[in-house]
Design a protein around this motif. Structure first.
Motif, PDB file in Angstrom:
ATOM      1  N   ALA A 243      12.391  -6.984 -28.462  1.00  0.00           N
ATOM      2  CA  ALA A 243      12.262  -8.435 -28.573  1.00  0.00           C
ATOM      3  C   ALA A 243      12.480  -9.126 -27.248  1.00  0.00           C
ATOM      4  O   ALA A 243      12.334 -10.328 -27.140  1.00  0.00           O
ATOM      5  N   ARG A 245      11.346  -9.853 -23.600  1.00  0.00           N
ATOM      6  CA  ARG A 245      10.078  -9.829 -22.881  1.00  0.00           C
ATOM      7  C   ARG A 245      10.208  -9.064 -21.580  1.00  0.00           C
ATOM      8  O   ARG A 245      11.270  -9.015 -20.986  1.00  0.00           O
ATOM      9  N   TRP A 250       8.186 -13.034 -17.486  1.00  0.00           N
ATOM     10  CA  TRP A 250       9.097 -14.160 -17.588  1.00  0.00           C
ATOM     11  C   TRP A 250       8.531 -15.407 -16.935  1.00  0.00           C
ATOM     12  O   TRP A 250       8.723 -16.521 -17.409  1.00  0.00           O
ATOM     13  N   TYR A 253       6.210 -17.536 -19.059  1.00  0.00           N
ATOM     14  CA  TYR A 253       6.782 -18.308 -20.145  1.00  0.00           C
ATOM     15  C   TYR A 253       7.862 -19.254 -19.692  1.00  0.00           C
ATOM     16  O   TYR A 253       8.573 -19.830 -20.507  1.00  0.00           O
TER      17      TYR A 253
ATOM     18  N   ILE B  60      15.951  -6.991 -34.289  1.00  0.00           N
ATOM     19  CA  ILE B  60      15.488  -8.048 -33.393  1.00  0.00           C
ATOM     20  C   ILE B  60      16.583  -9.068 -33.181  1.00  0.00           C
ATOM     21  O   ILE B  60      16.805  -9.549 -32.067  1.00  0.00           O
ATOM     22  N   GLU B  63      19.005  -7.804 -30.761  1.00  0.00           N
ATOM     23  CA  GLU B  63      18.499  -7.867 -29.385  1.00  0.00           C
ATOM     24  C   GLU B  63      18.626  -9.279 -28.828  1.00  0.00           C
ATOM     25  O   GLU B  63      19.064  -9.484 -27.697  1.00  0.00           O
ATOM     26  N   TYR B  64      18.225 -10.245 -29.625  1.00  0.00           N
ATOM     27  CA  TYR B  64      18.338 -11.629 -29.162  1.00  0.00           C
ATOM     28  C   TYR B  64      19.773 -11.934 -28.788  1.00  0.00           C
ATOM     29  O   TYR B  64      20.086 -12.445 -27.716  1.00  0.00           O
ATOM     30  N   PHE B  67      21.152 -10.126 -25.785  1.00  0.00           N
ATOM     31  CA  PHE B  67      20.571 -10.630 -24.541  1.00  0.00           C
ATOM     32  C   PHE B  67      21.180 -11.958 -24.147  1.00  0.00           C
ATOM     33  O   PHE B  67      21.554 -12.184 -22.992  1.00  0.00           O
ATOM     34  N   LYS B  71      23.403 -12.593 -20.896  1.00  0.00           N
ATOM     35  CA  LYS B  71      22.915 -13.561 -19.920  1.00  0.00           C
ATOM     36  C   LYS B  71      23.984 -14.565 -19.581  1.00  0.00           C
ATOM     37  O   LYS B  71      24.177 -14.946 -18.432  1.00  0.00           O
ATOM     38  N   ARG B  86      14.890 -18.746 -23.411  1.00  0.00           N
ATOM     39  CA  ARG B  86      13.751 -18.608 -24.291  1.00  0.00           C
ATOM     40  C   ARG B  86      12.557 -17.994 -23.578  1.00  0.00           C
ATOM     41  O   ARG B  86      11.686 -17.412 -24.220  1.00  0.00           O
ATOM     42  N   LYS B  87      12.529 -18.109 -22.263  1.00  0.00           N
ATOM     43  CA  LYS B  87      11.394 -17.503 -21.589  1.00  0.00           C
ATOM     44  C   LYS B  87      11.462 -15.990 -21.638  1.00  0.00           C
ATOM     45  O   LYS B  87      10.453 -15.309 -21.487  1.00  0.00           O
ATOM     46  N   SER B  88      12.647 -15.482 -21.849  1.00  0.00           N
ATOM     47  CA  SER B  88      12.793 -14.034 -21.801  1.00  0.00           C
ATOM     48  C   SER B  88      12.736 -13.391 -23.170  1.00  0.00           C
ATOM     49  O   SER B  88      12.812 -12.176 -23.280  1.00  0.00           O
ATOM     50  N   LEU B  89      12.612 -14.209 -24.185  1.00  0.00           N
ATOM     51  CA  LEU B  89      12.643 -13.631 -25.519  1.00  0.00           C
ATOM     52  C   LEU B  89      11.349 -13.928 -26.244  1.00  0.00           C
ATOM     53  O   LEU B  89      10.807 -15.032 -26.168  1.00  0.00           O
ATOM     54  N   VAL B  90      10.892 -12.930 -26.945  1.00  0.00           N
ATOM     55  CA  VAL B  90       9.653 -13.072 -27.683  1.00  0.00           C
ATOM     56  C   VAL B  90       9.989 -13.554 -29.079  1.00  0.00           C
ATOM     57  O   VAL B  90      10.809 -12.956 -29.772  1.00  0.00           O
TER      58      VAL B  90
END
Lengths: 279, 567
Positions: A243, A245, A250, A253, B60, B63-64, B67, B71, B86-90
């Protein structure tokens, strides 16, 4: 789980076997439903009445009116459950506040009204809603702020709130201009609106297909057309993917907020007008 | 406290302490652990755990979560913003935001970081943490007006406030889509829709559309405009502006006002009549604006009720006010009096007493009932009630304070002192003059004395006013001190009575207990006697039994029966 228990001890072994069987059956049943859910198929999508898939069913309205060389551009959200008489009141108020020539009143009112009617024409119909995660792109300029961004949005999440997203966006990135937030929210809504319209169209198609008995081969086609990145879900969220990216993505997005100077603003505006004139 | 560990380590407790990073987590979130997902998380973020979609699974979610927390812990001192992660997470941003908000609320991230308007930490945007935006001109949507707002107060147009019943519950309720202008604009001149005349006295408002008004004339003529009929209109009177055109009060008017207020304090209608050119509200507002206007209020109210102390006080203030509106001569007289006092003080305390007491007595004896307009007399009367020290020091302090501000009055006072020293032969003369001179009517004597006074008595009116005011204050302060003393004595007395009552209560209690003790003792003795008697009876009974020679085994039963029978 309740298994009928016989007081006679002789039946114990049998009961244990039954218990085991029942449990394995249940396990397989669970597995099957999981499998079903894991693959979004057209059959699992139940059609829902058309609406903007956000927490509040607000319609994005965009105005771009030109009279006698004066141009009025605006974008905002409208609550379609407001009575239509409010449209004229709003138009009059806008003209009065911004001191526009009164000819604008009718134009504004008409424009709003027509967009509302268009929205309402979709309202009665169904739209398909499945798991749909679509990329939303922001590329807009509000006064002196330029915004570029890209992110994913789940169309099936009826609790999503573009306004809140815009609020967080402005707060996190320290945007001072108070007009940016609403502009971002409207932009998101417009894109959602478009996709919702497309899904209505696809629902119509599937219905027509069903009626025409064209067969199942159209299903995946329409699904793929509408789904956008829906089919990517397996790739993105499947068991092997993460999950998180990949780093190289990066930047794609990442939100970009730029402050422009006056000259840049003028240059951009001139370029936009040229584009509009051509189009 | 929770340790963050190198994922490669197998042993949970590394021997090397320096590799341990400690992060603080609030106690309410101590359930958190990297390894698994707690019930709380499952409860709050149940979308991940109900198996409704492959985009939302526990894996998932983990993972979020991991992360985001990692961070944050890369730099625990700065506030992690949603846009950074949010840019790093799908995934759907709304859902991500929900996870982020959950972690934030539990203190697992952004714990101890400064909240509030954190500037954007986004690397892609502006230069530096502080963004300076240069605005040229007024921001969009703000109307720049050439003429600044006039003195008219900004009010909500009366049309809004006098609405129908719906307004009654919650003050002013604006219609939907109300514009800023409506709320904040000045009171508009009422312009008739039909004839474009301004509606002066009253107007007719169309009930269905508040902005549609016609003047009286049009209403009479019947020009209502399209589709409107007679009974759709409501008559609204013109509400006079808060500020009048005649907002200037001449001295004559002020004088009239003060006099009438003195005479008919609470009867504002009468006052308004007397002051013909001003309305009732104007009178009241002007009075408030005057210095000590409010004291006037208080004094007129209290006049009928309280004792003469306050009466004297109020009359002193009246005297003070009257002096405001009167001619300079009176005030000059006061100045002389002030100078007099000053001189007295400068001569020293003991002399003060000796000098003041005789004049006070004189004043008191010669004119007790005559509450003329002389301020000094009032002050003198008050000092007769109060310790002269107090009045002297109060007045002195007040005058000193004033003199510090303005040199002129000081000079004036000093000048007067000199004058009075010259006239020192007749301080009594002055006082006599003062006692006699009690009002505008009596001029000749005053004129005499004034001619001898220095030409320096051309001090501006305000200074005198202030001097007089200061003295009045002094008097008031003296009176207040008196009251305070009285209060204190009362308090002492009351406290003493309380203490006494408490003592009495205690005494009574003690007495009560003594009585009880006595009773107890008596009972004790009685019981003892009873016991003895019982014992002796038993002994008798036993003796009888033994004498009778009964066998041993059935002793008890027989003894018992015998005893029962006996007793």
């Amino acid at each position: 789980m309740f298994v009928k228990c016989n007081p006679k001890p002789r039946r114990k072994i049998q009961i244990q076997r039954i218990r085991r069987l029942n449990w394995s059956r249940r396990k397989s049943a669970i597995w099957k439903t999981m499998k079903n859910l894991s693959v979004p198929s057209a059959s699992s999508r139940n059609p829902v009445k058309f609406r903007i898939p956000t927490a509040e069913n607000l319609v994005p309205i965009r105005l771009d009116i030109e009279i006698d060389g004066q141009r009025f551009r605006d974008a905002f959200t409208w609550n379609p459950s407001d009575p239509d008489s409010e449209v004229v009141v709003f138009a009059k108020r806008t003209v009065k506040d911004l001191k526009l020539p009164p000819a604008f009143v009718t134009q504004i009112a008409q424009s709003i009204q027509s967009q509302l009617t268009e929205f309402r024409s979709f309202e009665g119909q169904d739209m398909t809603t499945g798991e749909k995660i679509v990329p939303i792109k922001l590329d807009l300029r509000v006064n002196h702020t330029l915004i570029k961004d890209q992110f994913l949005w789940d169309l099936n999440n009826f609790e999503s709130d573009p306004e809140e997203f815009a609020r967080t966006f402005c707060k996190d990135l320290g945007v001072d201009d108070p007009e940016v937030g609403p502009a971002v929210a409207v932009a998101i809504r417009e894109q959602l609106y478009e996709i919702a319209m497309q899904s209505v169209a696809s629902a119509k198609e599937t219905r027509i297909n069903k009626k025409g008995r064209r067969g199942a081969e159209h299903f995946p086609a329409s699904a793929s057309k509408v789904g956008g990145s829906a089919l990517d879900l397996m790739k993105l969220f499947g068991n092997r993917a993460s999950a998180i990216r990949k780093r190289r993505e990066w930047d794609v997005y990442e939100p970009i907020v730029d402050l422009l100077s006056n000259e840049e603003v003028d240059a951009l505006e001139a370029r936009e007008e040229q584009r509009n004139a051509r189009a | 406290m929770e340790n963050s560990q190198d994922p490669g380590l197998k042993h949970p407790l590394p021997a090397d302490e320096s590799r341990l990073d400690l992060y603080t987590v609030p106690a309410r979130s101590s359930w958190f652990s990297w390894g698994d997902i707690h019930e709380i998380e499952k409860f709050h973020l149940r979308e991940f755990f109900d198996g409704s979609s492959i985009t939302r699974t526990p894996k998932i979610y983990k993972e979020y979560r991991d992360f985001i927390i990692s961070k944050f812990r890369e730099d625990p001192s700065r506030r992690l913003t949603f846009s950074e992660v949010r840019k790093s997470l799908v995934g759907d941003v709304t859902l991500l935001h929900k996870v982020f908000a959950f972690l934030d609320s539990r203190g697992l991230i952004n714990f101890g970081t400064p909240r509030g308007e954190g500037d954007g930490a986004d690397q892609g945007s502006s230069q530096g943490r502080w963004k300076v935006t240069v605005e040229e001109g007024a921001p969009v949507g703000v109307r720049v007006v050439a003429v600044p707002n006039s003195l008219k107060p900004v009010t909500i147009p009366p049309g809004w406030c006098n609405g129908g019943g719906e307004v009654a519950e919650n003050g002013v309720r604006l219609p939907p889509l109300a514009s800023c202008r409506d709320v904040y604009s000045e009171q508009k001149r009422m312009v008739c829709r039909n004839c474009k005349d301004s509606c002066e006295s009253g107007r007719y408002e169309y009930t269905k559309d508040r902005s549609f008004i016609i003047c009286l004339k049009c209403y009479k003529d019947g020009n209502y405009g399209e589709n409107k009929s007679t009974d759709d209109f409501k008559f609204l009177e013109r509400i006079p502006d808060g500020e009048n055109h005649e907002s200037s009060w001449t001295e004559a008017e002020t004088l009239l006002l003060l006099e009438s207020v003195l005479r008919h304090g609470d009867n504002w209608d009468l006052v308004a009549e007397i002051v013909k050119t001003k309305s009732k509200a104007d009178c009241i507002s002007k009075l408030i604006q005057l210095p000590f206007g409010e004291l006037m209020f208080g004094s007129t109210h209290r006049r009928g009720r309280l004792n003469e102390n306050d009466g004297n006080m109020s009359s002193a203030e009246q005297g003070q006010l009257a002096s405001v509106s009167q001619s300079q001569e009176n005030i000059k007289m006061q100045d002389q009096g002030d100078g007099d006092k000053n001189e007295n003080k400068e001569n020293g305390d003991s002399e003060n007493q000796s000098q003041e007491v005789p004049p006070l007595k004189r004043k008191h004896s010669t004119s007790p009932p005559d509450m003329g307009n002389s301020l000094m007399k009032k002050v003198a009367v008050i000092t007769s009630m109060v310790d002269p020290h107090i009045t002297a020091s109060a007045a002195e302090a007040a005058v000193m304070a004033l003199c510090e501000e303005y040199q002129c009055p000081r000079e004036m006072f000093d000048g007067d002192d000199d004058e009075d020293k010259e006239l020192g032969s007749s301080p009594q003369n002055n006082l006599a003059l003062q006692t006699e001179g009690s009002g505008i009517e009596e001029r000749p004597n005053e004129l005499e004395s004034q001619e001898t006074s220095s030409p320096k008595n051309t001090m501006p009116l305000t200074f005198r006013v202030r001097a007089a005011a200061a003295t009045a204050f002094g008097a008031a302060a003296a009176h207040a001190k008196l009251l305070a003393d009285q209060e204190e004595r009362e308090i002492e007395y009351l406290v003493a009575t309380i203490v006494e009552t408490q003592l009495k209560k205690l005494q009574r209690k003690v007495k009560h207990f003594d009585d009880l003790e006595l009773i107890m003792k008596n009972e004790y003795t009685q019981l003892k006697d009873l016991k003895e008697s019982i014992v002796s009876e038993r002994m008798n009974a036993l003796r009888k039994v033994f004498d009778a020679g009964i066998s041993r085994r059935r002793d008890d039963a027989i003894v018992k029966s015998q005893m029962d029978g006996g007793l």
